[in-house]
Design a protein around this motif. Structure first.
Motif, PDB file in Angstrom:
ATOM      1  N   SER A  20       0.834  -1.205   0.000  1.00  0.00           N
ATOM      2  CA  SER A  20       0.000   0.000   0.000  1.00  0.00           C
ATOM      3  C   SER A  20       0.865   1.250   0.000  1.00  0.00           C
ATOM      4  O   SER A  20       0.372   2.364   0.112  1.00  0.00           O
ATOM      5  N   ALA A  73       0.344  -0.511  -5.313  1.00  0.00           N
ATOM      6  CA  ALA A  73      -0.218   0.838  -5.274  1.00  0.00           C
ATOM      7  C   ALA A  73      -0.378   1.474  -6.645  1.00  0.00           C
ATOM      8  O   ALA A  73      -1.392   2.104  -6.930  1.00  0.00           O
ATOM      9  N   THR A  90      -4.037  -0.261  -6.734  1.00  0.00           N
ATOM     10  CA  THR A  90      -4.929   0.060  -5.620  1.00  0.00           C
ATOM     11  C   THR A  90      -4.980   1.537  -5.286  1.00  0.00           C
ATOM     12  O   THR A  90      -5.872   1.979  -4.566  1.00  0.00           O
ATOM     13  N   SER A  91      -4.020   2.332  -5.801  1.00  0.00           N
ATOM     14  CA  SER A  91      -3.993   3.762  -5.522  1.00  0.00           C
ATOM     15  C   SER A  91      -4.243   4.586  -6.783  1.00  0.00           C
ATOM     16  O   SER A  91      -5.144   5.407  -6.842  1.00  0.00           O
TER      17      SER A  91
END
Length: 273
Positions: free
Chosen positions: A127, A154, A176-177
């Motif tokens: 993350s 990320a 995910t980012s």
């Protein structure tokens, strides 16, 4: 004089080196002569935690034995966690992988270096600000061309402040980012298709941004999802020939890494080209 061809990898016929790390150590300082290159012909598993940092006086090519066409990633030769810090190296027709939360599938930090006609797969769960591909530093003329990226970390691509980063015909998903975050200048994105990146496929301002597609409002063309690909669930990441994105690129070309031809086939560059 002639190109220096060496066979590398777990299934290489007449194997010269088991891994690309060993090839780099053995061939990095060997001079093939003016107009020629050092070439690693890759077969099967070519190792992990790989550094390509030899001198490679005339440049080098690292290439898989199967041509990638956007639908056959499982057949590609693989190498994990590549650190590319020497100039004039092209990696093509390879699958580059990472599953370490504190690393990248490819860390590209040298001039005149590209990953072409390849698949990048990052299955880490970081993350943090790590990217499947990291393109950094002051070195010029480097990036990704006709590449697909699958990431659970990320970012699809991580860049550095004012670092040169050229992405042309890249299809990527799953970060995910965000897909990519621009920092400063010298970052060029053309005919790329990022989706499923947590609502931020393209974050920041880029020096050049042409024909960017996504499922969110950060793109030129929206909303486009995995349904534009031939068979996303089956790892066929070619843009459908019937999609708007098939002709939305520069000069009427494809947005994304590969285009499904009317016959269902895709033509890619020849090895050693």
């Amino acid at each position: 004089m002639a190109d220096i061809n060496k066979n590398v990898g777990s299934t290489a016929p007449a194997q010269d080196y088991a891994t690309l790390t060993l090839w780099n150590a053995g061939e990095g300082a060997v001079d093939p002569g003016t107009g020629f290159k050092s070439i690693a012909n890759c077969y099967g598993d070519c190792g992990s935690n790989t550094s390509i940092n030899g001198a490679f006086i005339r440049g080098a090519i690292v290439q898989g034995n199967v041509l990638y066409n956007g639908s056959n990633q499982s057949s590609l030769s693989t190498v994990g966690r590549v650190d590319l810090t020497t100039d004039n190296v092209i990696i093509k027709h390879m699958k580059l992988t990472n599953n370490n939360n504190f690393d990248n599938a490819i860390d590209l930090a040298a001039s005149n270096c590209y990953v072409e006609d390849s698949h990048i797969e990052d299955t880490s769960s970081s993350s943090l600000s790590y990217g499947a591909a990291q393109i950094r530093g002051t070195a010029t003329n480097k990036g990704l061309t006709r590449v697909t990226i699958s990431a659970t970390c990320a970012q699809l691509v991580r860049t550095g402040f004012d670092g040169y980063c050229n992405l042309t015909n890249v299809t990527g998903w799953g970060a995910t980012s965000r897909g990519i975050l621009s920092s400063g200048s010298n970052q060029v994105l053309i005919d790329c298709f990022f989706f499923d990146c947590n609502g931020a496929a393209y974050s920041g301002a880029f020096t050049t941004e042409l024909n960017l597609a996504s499922d969110d409002a950060t793109a030129t063309y929206t909303p486009y999802t995995s349904s534009e690909l031939v068979d996303f669930a089956g790892d066929d990441s070619r843009t459908k020939s019937t999609s708007f994105l098939a002709t939305a690129g520069v000069g009427g070309g494809v947005v994304g890494a590969f285009l499904e031809a009317s016959s269902g086939l895709t033509v890619t560059a020849l090895l050693n080209s």
